[in-house]
Design a protein around this motif. Structure first.
Motif, PDB file in Angstrom:
ATOM      1  N   ARG A  23      16.346   0.063  -0.456  1.00 36.16           N
ATOM      2  CA  ARG A  23      16.486  -1.191   0.271  1.00 36.16           C
ATOM      3  C   ARG A  23      15.087  -1.755   0.499  1.00 36.16           C
ATOM      4  NH1 ARG A  23      21.379  -2.535   2.396  1.00 36.16           N
ATOM      5  NH2 ARG A  23      20.311  -4.554   2.444  1.00 36.16           N
ATOM      6  N   ALA A  24      14.929  -3.043   0.263  1.00 34.50           N
ATOM      7  CA  ALA A  24      13.609  -3.649   0.349  1.00 34.50           C
ATOM      8  C   ALA A  24      12.989  -3.501   1.735  1.00 34.50           C
ATOM      9  CB  ALA A  24      13.683  -5.128  -0.044  1.00 34.50           C
ATOM     10  N   ALA A  25      13.803  -3.551   2.772  1.00 28.83           N
ATOM     11  CA  ALA A  25      13.276  -3.500   4.144  1.00 28.83           C
ATOM     12  C   ALA A  25      12.707  -2.138   4.496  1.00 28.83           C
ATOM     13  CB  ALA A  25      14.374  -3.878   5.131  1.00 28.83           C
ATOM     14  N   THR A  26      13.168  -1.084   3.813  1.00 30.87           N
ATOM     15  CA  THR A  26      12.725   0.263   4.157  1.00 30.87           C
ATOM     16  C   THR A  26      12.062   0.980   2.983  1.00 30.87           C
ATOM     17  OG1 THR A  26      14.934   1.130   3.606  1.00 30.87           O
ATOM     18  CG2 THR A  26      14.520   0.516   5.904  1.00 30.87           C
ATOM     19  N   ALA A  27      11.805   0.274   1.881  1.00 33.73           N
ATOM     20  CA  ALA A  27      11.252   0.909   0.688  1.00 33.73           C
ATOM     21  C   ALA A  27       9.808   1.356   0.919  1.00 33.73           C
ATOM     22  CB  ALA A  27      11.305  -0.053  -0.498  1.00 33.73           C
ATOM     23  N   ALA A  28       9.474   2.529   0.416  1.00 34.87           N
ATOM     24  CA  ALA A  28       8.102   3.019   0.479  1.00 34.87           C
ATOM     25  C   ALA A  28       7.267   2.314  -0.584  1.00 34.87           C
ATOM     26  CB  ALA A  28       8.074   4.526   0.260  1.00 34.87           C
ATOM     27  N   LEU A  29       5.998   2.068  -0.270  1.00 36.84           N
ATOM     28  CA  LEU A  29       5.109   1.417  -1.232  1.00 36.84           C
ATOM     29  C   LEU A  29       4.872   2.341  -2.415  1.00 36.84           C
ATOM     30  CD1 LEU A  29       2.499  -0.232   1.172  1.00 36.84           C
ATOM     31  CD2 LEU A  29       4.678  -1.138   0.341  1.00 36.84           C
TER      32      LEU A  29
ATOM     33  N   GLU B 264      12.583   1.004  -7.219  1.00 37.78           N
ATOM     34  CA  GLU B 264      13.691   0.318  -7.876  1.00 37.78           C
ATOM     35  C   GLU B 264      14.423  -0.500  -6.816  1.00 37.78           C
ATOM     36  OE1 GLU B 264      16.638   2.107 -10.941  1.00 37.78           O
ATOM     37  OE2 GLU B 264      17.668   2.267  -9.008  1.00 37.78           O
ATOM     38  N   LEU B 265      14.534  -1.821  -7.043  1.00 36.74           N
ATOM     39  CA  LEU B 265      15.167  -2.725  -6.088  1.00 36.74           C
ATOM     40  C   LEU B 265      16.307  -3.474  -6.769  1.00 36.74           C
ATOM     41  CD1 LEU B 265      11.995  -4.268  -4.402  1.00 36.74           C
ATOM     42  CD2 LEU B 265      13.392  -2.374  -3.546  1.00 36.74           C
ATOM     43  N   TYR B 266      17.283  -3.869  -5.962  1.00 32.75           N
ATOM     44  CA  TYR B 266      18.410  -4.639  -6.480  1.00 32.75           C
ATOM     45  C   TYR B 266      18.823  -5.656  -5.424  1.00 32.75           C
ATOM     46  CZ  TYR B 266      22.938  -5.700  -8.614  1.00 32.75           C
ATOM     47  OH  TYR B 266      24.005  -6.342  -9.202  1.00 32.75           O
TER      48      TYR B 266
ATOM     49  N   SER C 231       2.206  -4.249  -0.312  1.00 33.27           N
ATOM     50  CA  SER C 231       2.343  -5.116   0.856  1.00 33.27           C
ATOM     51  C   SER C 231       1.028  -5.834   1.101  1.00 33.27           C
ATOM     52  CB  SER C 231       2.731  -4.292   2.086  1.00 33.27           C
ATOM     53  OG  SER C 231       2.808  -5.107   3.236  1.00 33.27           O
ATOM     54  N   HIS C 232       1.106  -7.133   1.411  1.00 32.77           N
ATOM     55  CA  HIS C 232      -0.076  -7.940   1.686  1.00 32.77           C
ATOM     56  C   HIS C 232       0.040  -8.548   3.082  1.00 32.77           C
ATOM     57  CE1 HIS C 232      -0.705  -8.699  -2.912  1.00 32.77           C
ATOM     58  NE2 HIS C 232      -0.795  -7.435  -2.569  1.00 32.77           N
TER      59      HIS C 232
ATOM     60  N   LEU D  95       6.010  -8.494   0.833  1.00 34.27           N
ATOM     61  CA  LEU D  95       6.172  -7.460  -0.183  1.00 34.27           C
ATOM     62  C   LEU D  95       6.081  -8.075  -1.570  1.00 34.27           C
ATOM     63  CD1 LEU D  95       9.122  -5.435   1.393  1.00 34.27           C
ATOM     64  CD2 LEU D  95       6.679  -4.865   1.418  1.00 34.27           C
ATOM     65  N   HIS D  96       5.403  -7.372  -2.481  1.00 32.74           N
ATOM     66  CA  HIS D  96       5.192  -7.859  -3.849  1.00 32.74           C
ATOM     67  C   HIS D  96       5.499  -6.735  -4.834  1.00 32.74           C
ATOM     68  CE1 HIS D  96       2.812 -11.507  -2.572  1.00 32.74           C
ATOM     69  NE2 HIS D  96       2.738 -10.754  -1.483  1.00 32.74           N
ATOM     70  N   VAL D  97       6.101  -7.109  -5.972  1.00 29.61           N
ATOM     71  CA  VAL D  97       6.326  -6.155  -7.058  1.00 29.61           C
ATOM     72  C   VAL D  97       5.592  -6.659  -8.295  1.00 29.61           C
ATOM     73  CG1 VAL D  97       8.006  -5.068  -8.584  1.00 29.61           C
ATOM     74  CG2 VAL D  97       8.533  -5.359  -6.165  1.00 29.61           C
ATOM     75  N   ARG D  98       4.810  -5.758  -8.900  1.00 33.13           N
ATOM     76  CA  ARG D  98       4.039  -6.077 -10.097  1.00 33.13           C
ATOM     77  C   ARG D  98       4.190  -4.959 -11.126  1.00 33.13           C
ATOM     78  NH1 ARG D  98       0.690  -8.143  -5.982  1.00 33.13           N
ATOM     79  NH2 ARG D  98      -0.005 -10.309  -6.337  1.00 33.13           N
ATOM     80  N   LYS D  99       3.552  -5.159 -12.260  1.00 38.14           N
ATOM     81  CA  LYS D  99       3.515  -4.135 -13.306  1.00 38.14           C
ATOM     82  C   LYS D  99       2.770  -2.920 -12.781  1.00 38.14           C
ATOM     83  CE  LYS D  99       1.912  -3.331 -18.048  1.00 38.14           C
ATOM     84  NZ  LYS D  99       3.219  -2.815 -18.517  1.00 38.14           N
ATOM     85  N   PRO D 100       3.308  -1.718 -12.935  1.00 32.29           N
ATOM     86  CA  PRO D 100       2.644  -0.517 -12.422  1.00 32.29           C
ATOM     87  C   PRO D 100       1.272  -0.291 -13.048  1.00 32.29           C
ATOM     88  CG  PRO D 100       4.945  -0.064 -12.930  1.00 32.29           C
ATOM     89  CD  PRO D 100       4.646  -1.431 -13.470  1.00 32.29           C
ATOM     90  N   ASP D 101       0.348   0.203 -12.243  1.00 35.23           N
ATOM     91  CA  ASP D 101      -0.996   0.481 -12.725  1.00 35.23           C
ATOM     92  C   ASP D 101      -1.055   1.718 -13.608  1.00 35.23           C
ATOM     93  OD1 ASP D 101      -1.961  -1.687 -11.269  1.00 35.23           O
ATOM     94  OD2 ASP D 101      -2.305  -0.471  -9.475  1.00 35.23           O
ATOM     95  N   ASP D 102      -0.053   2.598 -13.508  1.00 34.11           N
ATOM     96  CA  ASP D 102      -0.087   3.845 -14.255  1.00 34.11           C
ATOM     97  C   ASP D 102       0.539   3.746 -15.639  1.00 34.11           C
ATOM     98  OD1 ASP D 102       2.540   3.553 -13.573  1.00 34.11           O
ATOM     99  OD2 ASP D 102       2.687   5.362 -12.347  1.00 34.11           O
ATOM    100  N   GLY D 103       0.885   2.531 -16.070  1.00 32.50           N
ATOM    101  CA  GLY D 103       1.417   2.349 -17.416  1.00 32.50           C
ATOM    102  C   GLY D 103       2.912   2.553 -17.547  1.00 32.50           C
ATOM    103  N   LYS D 104       3.611   2.840 -16.462  1.00 33.12           N
ATOM    104  CA  LYS D 104       5.060   2.990 -16.531  1.00 33.12           C
ATOM    105  C   LYS D 104       5.712   1.641 -16.842  1.00 33.12           C
ATOM    106  CE  LYS D 104       5.483   6.928 -13.373  1.00 33.12           C
ATOM    107  NZ  LYS D 104       6.034   7.415 -12.083  1.00 33.12           N
TER     108      LYS D 104
END
Length: 316
Positions: free
Chosen positions: A68-74, A78-80, A194-195, A265-274
């Motif tokens: 859940r977006a409200a309780t998701a850990a940074l 996976e969000l829906y 999070s910003h 909250l922001h979602v971007r391309k993972p830094d680890d290449g996943k």
């Protein structure tokens, strides 16, 4: 280039099966020796690569619980939810002008043979040896709404699979658009951050002050105009204390503004290449689609290998 590669993967993930058929047809034309020695190994290699890429994504999706977006850990998440535009920054596709949250579009020329046969060219079709069109993908952020919590989605570098597609003719060209509409279900697998809303610590404060001083030092004329109070042409030790105090004051004001800003909250391309995935299926549907694709590639690789062994035994 990143958007082009992303488009290649999402739209043409199934094109490997067309490649298998093409290699098989070429084998019939070139003869069994060439088919066994060159084309069957190529089909086997394509099958193994396709299996690995799709199975890797399937395992990543299956092993990542939907949060859940409200309780998701940074971090990797996976969000829906539901796709929406920013309230004051609506996205529009460039060809049709339709309102959407994300689009991908391209155009290509129709050749005479396709016009006579009633077929249209795929965007990857070559005409006179040159690529006809490179898709234009939206890079404007949009919102995943999960209940009362909004998450800003940055699509750069994502493997996007939109549910809507339309094509039409304009003169001798075919225009194609794919898009995600407002209100569509939205699945995202990426890196959550999070910003705002957090007051930086003392270490961050010192680092930002140092960066501010370095920035001012690069423009010596402006620094002298502002702080050379005695007109000596250089900054004295006492004047440098004023410089530092001014830098600390500006950084402190900036940090106070950041602390007072509501966190987003922001979602971007993972830094680890996943893989960074954006889809409109349910989480279960996305996992199943990649699992089926993986095992179909594995089946193609297995059949290629068995056929290679059979032809080798028949030839022997």
């Amino acid at each position: 280039m990143q958007q082009w590669l992303s488009w290649q993967w999402t739209r043409n993930g199934w094109m490997a099966f067309g490649l298998y058929l093409l290699l098989g047809f070429a084998g019939l034309k070139l003869g069994l020796p060439v088919f066994r020695q060159l084309l069957l190994p190529a089909m086997l290699l394509c099958g193994l690569i396709g299996w690995w890429l799709n199975y890797r994504r399937y395992r990543l999706i299956a092993d990542t619980p939907t949060a859940r977006a409200a309780t998701a850990a940074l971090g990797h998440v996976e969000l829906y939810g539901v796709a929406t535009n920013h309230e004051r920054a609506v996205n529009y596709s460039p060809y049709s002008g339709r309102r959407c949250v994300w689009y991908r579009c391209w155009r290509y020329h129709n050749d005479r043979r396709s016009a006579l046969s009633g077929r249209t060219l795929d965007p990857l079709t070559l005409d006179n040896g040159s690529l006809l069109s490179v898709p234009e993908c939206s890079d404007q952020s949009f919102v995943l709404q999960d209940g009362k919590q909004a998450v800003i989605i940055h699509p750069e570098g994502a493997e996007v699979q939109p549910p809507h597609r339309e094509s039409w003719q304009e003169g001798n060209e075919t225009l194609v658009e794919e898009w995600i509409d407002e209100g569509d279900p939205l699945y995202v697998l990426g890196q959550l951050s999070s910003h705002g809303g957090v007051r930086p610590d003392q270490q961050a404060f010192r680092q930002d002050v140092g960066a501010k001083l370095s920035e001012w030092k690069q423009d010596q004329p402006a620094l002298l105009r502002r702080f050379d109070l005695d007109g000596s042409g250089q900054i004295s030790e006492q004047e440098w204390q004023l410089v530092r105090a001014a830098a600390e004051r500006e950084v402190r004001q900036l940090h106070q503004q950041l602390a007072s800003t509501p966190p987003t909250l922001h979602v971007r391309k993972p830094d680890d290449g996943k893989p960074y995935l954006i889809n409109t299926l349910t989480p279960q549907g996305v996992a199943v689609s990649y699992r089926w694709r993986a095992w179909l590639h594995a089946l193609a690789a297995l059949l290629s290998f068995l056929l290679w062994l059979h032809l080798g035994a028949a030839g022997g």
